[in-house]
Design a protein around this motif. Structure first.
Motif, PDB file in Angstrom:
ATOM      1  N   GLU A  14       0.836  -1.205   0.000  1.00 38.41           N
ATOM      2  CA  GLU A  14       0.000   0.000   0.000  1.00 38.41           C
ATOM      3  C   GLU A  14       0.872   1.258   0.000  1.00 38.41           C
ATOM      4  O   GLU A  14       0.603   2.218  -0.735  1.00 38.41           O
ATOM      5  CB  GLU A  14      -0.901  -0.019   1.229  1.00 38.41           C
ATOM      6  CG  GLU A  14      -1.950   1.074   1.263  1.00 38.41           C
ATOM      7  CD  GLU A  14      -2.829   0.965   2.481  1.00 38.41           C
ATOM      8  OE1 GLU A  14      -4.054   1.039   2.334  1.00 38.41           O
ATOM      9  OE2 GLU A  14      -2.282   0.809   3.600  1.00 38.41           O
ATOM     10  N   LYS A  62      -4.427   1.595   5.449  1.00 39.73           N
ATOM     11  CA  LYS A  62      -4.642   0.635   6.542  1.00 39.73           C
ATOM     12  C   LYS A  62      -3.741   0.974   7.736  1.00 39.73           C
ATOM     13  O   LYS A  62      -4.101   0.708   8.880  1.00 39.73           O
ATOM     14  CB  LYS A  62      -4.374  -0.787   6.057  1.00 39.73           C
ATOM     15  CG  LYS A  62      -5.322  -1.284   4.965  1.00 39.73           C
ATOM     16  CD  LYS A  62      -5.039  -2.736   4.651  1.00 39.73           C
ATOM     17  CE  LYS A  62      -5.908  -3.264   3.522  1.00 39.73           C
ATOM     18  NZ  LYS A  62      -5.408  -2.832   2.202  1.00 39.73           N
ATOM     19  N   HIS A 162     -11.619  -5.277   4.856  1.00 39.79           N
ATOM     20  CA  HIS A 162     -11.393  -3.978   4.203  1.00 39.79           C
ATOM     21  C   HIS A 162     -11.245  -4.159   2.694  1.00 39.79           C
ATOM     22  O   HIS A 162     -11.865  -3.437   1.898  1.00 39.79           O
ATOM     23  CB  HIS A 162     -10.130  -3.345   4.793  1.00 39.79           C
ATOM     24  CG  HIS A 162      -9.827  -1.979   4.281  1.00 39.79           C
ATOM     25  ND1 HIS A 162     -10.055  -0.828   5.010  1.00 39.79           N
ATOM     26  CD2 HIS A 162      -9.298  -1.554   3.099  1.00 39.79           C
ATOM     27  CE1 HIS A 162      -9.697   0.230   4.314  1.00 39.79           C
ATOM     28  NE2 HIS A 162      -9.225  -0.184   3.151  1.00 39.79           N
ATOM     29  N   ASP A 163     -10.420  -5.134   2.288  1.00 43.94           N
ATOM     30  CA  ASP A 163     -10.188  -5.383   0.866  1.00 43.94           C
ATOM     31  C   ASP A 163     -11.458  -5.868   0.171  1.00 43.94           C
ATOM     32  O   ASP A 163     -11.737  -5.492  -0.975  1.00 43.94           O
ATOM     33  CB  ASP A 163      -9.074  -6.415   0.679  1.00 43.94           C
ATOM     34  CG  ASP A 163      -7.707  -5.871   1.076  1.00 43.94           C
ATOM     35  OD1 ASP A 163      -7.559  -4.637   1.128  1.00 43.94           O
ATOM     36  OD2 ASP A 163      -6.805  -6.687   1.342  1.00 43.94           O
ATOM     37  N   GLU A 164     -12.235  -6.699   0.854  1.00 42.13           N
ATOM     38  CA  GLU A 164     -13.484  -7.186   0.269  1.00 42.13           C
ATOM     39  C   GLU A 164     -14.455  -6.044   0.009  1.00 42.13           C
ATOM     40  O   GLU A 164     -15.122  -5.994  -1.034  1.00 42.13           O
ATOM     41  CB  GLU A 164     -14.127  -8.206   1.211  1.00 42.13           C
ATOM     42  CG  GLU A 164     -13.403  -9.554   1.242  1.00 42.13           C
ATOM     43  CD  GLU A 164     -13.931 -10.462   2.337  1.00 42.13           C
ATOM     44  OE1 GLU A 164     -14.852 -10.028   3.075  1.00 42.13           O
ATOM     45  OE2 GLU A 164     -13.428 -11.595   2.467  1.00 42.13           O
ATOM     46  N   GLU A 166     -13.595  -2.922  -0.554  1.00 41.91           N
ATOM     47  CA  GLU A 166     -13.070  -2.121  -1.663  1.00 41.91           C
ATOM     48  C   GLU A 166     -13.366  -2.788  -3.004  1.00 41.91           C
ATOM     49  O   GLU A 166     -13.725  -2.116  -3.975  1.00 41.91           O
ATOM     50  CB  GLU A 166     -11.567  -1.916  -1.498  1.00 41.91           C
ATOM     51  CG  GLU A 166     -11.197  -0.913  -0.421  1.00 41.91           C
ATOM     52  CD  GLU A 166      -9.743  -0.512  -0.486  1.00 41.91           C
ATOM     53  OE1 GLU A 166      -8.937  -1.242  -1.117  1.00 41.91           O
ATOM     54  OE2 GLU A 166      -9.403   0.543   0.078  1.00 41.91           O
TER      55      GLU A 166
END
Length: 210
Positions: A14, A62, A162-164, A166
């Motif tokens: 990131e 993050k 969080h990624d899911e 996004e």
């Protein structure tokens, strides 16, 4: 500590994306400063908008949302470092605010004014890059030593959720962008139906004169 390693690698990826954007913006500004008289107001606004998006991306990393609160909870040893990072962030925010005011009140497009704006953009990028570097070299090392296994495991799960979210948000935006174009809207209802789609990282940077 495989979970800690996974989490820190995810944070480094990131960081690298944002660092690439900041370095690209600096390169763009340096290239245009060779001939400040040829820079248009549109190019300055483009550079500012790119910087603003990069700054906002830094705020929503993050590291900011999950790692720093976990470190604060785990130890007081990191307080001085976290204060330094906060100072760097506040300095970048002040520069961004000053740039917004300067661009908004830019009455005459002089070389001196252009140089000041470009130098401020460059300085803001450098400040954010310094913060990213201190996080990688100092904060991540401290995190590995003070955060416990259970907290790393919890953080890794938060990253996955969080990624899911996004991915789902990008799918929703893609679905909206693929819809057939609607008939031209009248001024009375255009704002209610307009949908914006954000660009992916890193931002493409146009060269001067393009």
């Amino acid at each position: 500590m495989l979970t800690a390693t996974y989490t820190l690698v995810a944070l480094s990826v990131e960081q690298a994306s944002i660092r690439m954007g900041l370095l690209s913006l600096q390169k763009y500004v340096h290239a245009n400063l060779v001939q400040p008289q040829s820079i248009t107001l549109g190019q300055l606004e483009y550079a500012f908008d790119t910087l603003n998006r990069l700054y906002q991306a830094c705020r929503w990393r993050k590291s900011e949302i999950y790692l720093i609160p976990a470190i604060r909870l785990a130890t007081e040893r990191a307080d001085r470092l976290l204060d330094e990072l906060g100072t760097l962030n506040a300095s970048a925010a002040d520069m961004l605010h000053g740039l917004r005011l300067r661009l908004g009140s830019m009455g005459t497009h002089t070389e001196e004014c252009v140089e000041k704006i470009c130098n401020s953009i460059d300085a803001c990028c450098s400040t954010l890059l310094t913060r990213l570097e201190k996080e990688e070299s100092e904060l991540f090392a401290m995190a590995r030593s003070v955060i416990g296994c259970e907290s790393w495991f919890s953080m890794a799960n938060q990253f996955l959720r969080h990624d899911e979210k996004e991915v789902e948000a990008r799918r929703s935006k893609a679905s909206v962008s693929e819809l057939p174009l609607a008939p031209r809207l009248s001024l009375s209802n255009r704002s209610d139906a307009a949908v914006g789609v954000e660009s992916n990282w890193p931002f493409p940077l146009q060269a001067a004169g393009e």
